[in-house]
Design a protein around this motif. Structure first.
Motif, PDB file in Angstrom:
ATOM      1  N   THR A  61       0.833  -1.206   0.000  1.00  0.00           N
ATOM      2  CA  THR A  61       0.000   0.000   0.000  1.00  0.00           C
ATOM      3  C   THR A  61       0.864   1.251   0.000  1.00  0.00           C
ATOM      4  OG1 THR A  61      -1.758  -1.166   1.188  1.00  0.00           O
ATOM      5  CG2 THR A  61      -1.792   1.232   1.262  1.00  0.00           C
ATOM      6  N   ASN A  62       1.920   1.268   0.808  1.00  0.00           N
ATOM      7  CA  ASN A  62       2.821   2.416   0.835  1.00  0.00           C
ATOM      8  C   ASN A  62       3.529   2.601  -0.503  1.00  0.00           C
ATOM      9  OD1 ASN A  62       2.234   3.138   3.451  1.00  0.00           O
ATOM     10  ND2 ASN A  62       3.890   1.956   4.352  1.00  0.00           N
ATOM     11  N   ALA A  63       3.890   1.482  -1.137  1.00  0.00           N
ATOM     12  CA  ALA A  63       4.532   1.588  -2.448  1.00  0.00           C
ATOM     13  C   ALA A  63       3.586   2.212  -3.467  1.00  0.00           C
ATOM     14  CB  ALA A  63       4.991   0.201  -2.911  1.00  0.00           C
ATOM     15  N   ARG A  64       2.307   1.848  -3.428  1.00  0.00           N
ATOM     16  CA  ARG A  64       1.345   2.460  -4.345  1.00  0.00           C
ATOM     17  C   ARG A  64       1.165   3.938  -4.052  1.00  0.00           C
ATOM     18  NH1 ARG A  64      -1.428  -2.413  -3.561  1.00  0.00           N
ATOM     19  NH2 ARG A  64      -2.780  -1.491  -1.959  1.00  0.00           N
ATOM     20  N   LYS A  65       1.212   4.303  -2.751  1.00  0.00           N
ATOM     21  CA  LYS A  65       0.997   5.703  -2.385  1.00  0.00           C
ATOM     22  C   LYS A  65       2.162   6.590  -2.808  1.00  0.00           C
ATOM     23  CE  LYS A  65      -1.884   5.065   1.773  1.00  0.00           C
ATOM     24  NZ  LYS A  65      -1.908   5.232   3.257  1.00  0.00           N
TER      25      LYS A  65
END
Length: 413
Positions: free
Chosen positions: A325-329
């Motif tokens: 999720t952090n990578a997508r953000k």
């Protein structure tokens, strides 16, 4: 006044906590009247009868002394008033004990009320107050022994008997006070343990909501961003993106309903029971990676472990989910590598890395609470988690969780 009102909050909580034992023992607070319970009425009636009983027993001693009629009348009046004053022992215990002890230094019939007043002070007041009051009672024995004529006992025996009565009553009151304070302390500990359990459960549910909803909403943002930056995409791709948005929105609402249902759940007998919702495990990692790939992420999954206990796999799944999720953000469009390895007895390790550079586009806002929650999750499970940029220009999230040799089930952190 009840216990809840006295607990208070903020700066006054500590003050109320220390004031609570006195209130439980029946003392007034800030000049307000204390309502007697049924038990209080029973106890006060019994102590009134005890004072009256001592007074009637002392009448025989008074008659044998052949005192003048005026003194006998004063004795009877003061003895009756002292017995009636016993009903005020909860409101003015120290004053009653001092006045009755002073009167009992000469008057025979006040002795019963003086004993009851001393017992009240020993039960309702700390030693720094009850100790001096007891000492004052012992000192008042001297004028009684010197001024009153003795019949059956000499002065030495009378002093020993009076001192024994005072010390016995004082010790009895101290024991009762200590027992009541112990009961109060145990009740407070039980209440604190219940509050702590509720707090931990709320934190667990909050982590669950963050892990699930952050993942779903980031997927929505990713698909919506693709539609925004490629308005000329073929109709088939637009339909697939719109379908993914609808599916993830539906799943997000479903997850939210499940978590809210957990919060609202209550057993028929009134005890709060928070059942666990179905949780993902290590076996669900391939499905998570595939879902991210369908959303357009370039995810390389390198599993090197077959199976793991349910609790351990659940914690690892949440770590990978939040890292993706952090990578997508923050680094949308870059390749992400997920590596999982470990074995029983040596622990389970996971590493999620991605380049720091990202393709142009709108970034999904974040509060930074996800990595903090992951660190707490790993520490609660007995492991550790590290995250940050590397000299090679990558952002890495790495975690290690213990995998005991004999364990088949792990407790979810």
């Amino acid at each position: 006044m009840n216990v809840t009102e006295l607990r208070g909050d903020g700066a006054h909580a500590h003050e109320y906590r220390w004031a609570l034992p006195s209130v439980l023992l029946g003392d007034p607070r800030e000049g307000r009247r204390v309502r007697r319970s049924t038990r209080d009425w029973i106890v006060d009636t019994l102590l009134f009868l005890v004072a009256c009983g001592f007074t009637f027993l002392s009448l025989a001693e008074l008659e044998s002394q052949h005192q003048p009629e005026p003194l006998v009348a004063i004795e009877q009046v003061m003895g009756a008033l002292a017995c009636v004053a016993v009903w005020a022992r909860r409101r003015w215990p120290v004053a009653l004990a001092i006045v009755t002890a002073l009167l009992a230094s000469y008057l025979e019939l006040v002795g019963g009320a003086s004993v009851v007043a001393l017992f009240t002070v020993a039960v309702h007041r700390p030693f720094k107050i009850s100790g001096p009051v007891t000492l004052f009672n012992l000192l008042t024995l001297a004028p009684y022994i010197l001024l009153r004529p003795q019949t059956d006992l000499d002065r030495m025996e009378t002093g020993a008997l009076g001192g024994a009565i005072v010390l016995t009553v004082f010790a009895w009151g101290i024991v009762i006070r200590a027992r009541r304070q112990l009961v109060w302390s145990l009740r407070e500990r039980a209440d604190s343990a219940a509050e702590e359990a509720k707090r931990l459960e709320r934190e667990r549910i909050a982590r669950e909501m963050h892990d699930v909803l952050a993942h779903r909403i980031s997927m929505l943002s990713l698909h919506a961003g693709a539609l925004e930056f490629r308005p000329d995409a073929p109709p088939g791709e637009i339909a697939r993106a719109a379908g993914a948005i609808r599916t993830n929105a539906h799943l997000a609402l479903q997850d939210l309903r499940e978590v809210i249902g957990v919060l609202r759940h209550s057993a028929p007998d009134g005890d709060d029971v928070v059942p666990d919702r179905p949780q993902p495990t290590l076996a669900d990692l391939p499905a998570l990676v595939e879902e991210c790939r369908q959303a357009g992420m370039d995810v390389r999954f390198e599993p090197a472990v077959g199976d793991a206990p349910e609790g351990l796999g659940r914690n690892l799944y949440r770590i990978v989910q939040e890292a993706l999720t952090n990578a997508r953000k923050h680094a949308g469009g870059v390749p992400v590598t997920v590596s999982v390895e470990g074995e029983r007895g040596k622990g389970l390790s996971v590493e999620v890395r991605n380049p720091l550079w990202a393709r142009p586009g709108a970034r999904i806002p974040g509060a930074g609470a996800g990595l903090i929650g992951l660190t707490e999750r790993a520490e609660l499970a007995g492991g550790h988690l590290e995250h940050g940029a590397t000299p090679e220009g990558e952002f890495v999230v790495s975690a290690w969780l213990p995998w005991p040799v004999e364990a088949t089930q792990e407790v979810d952190a």
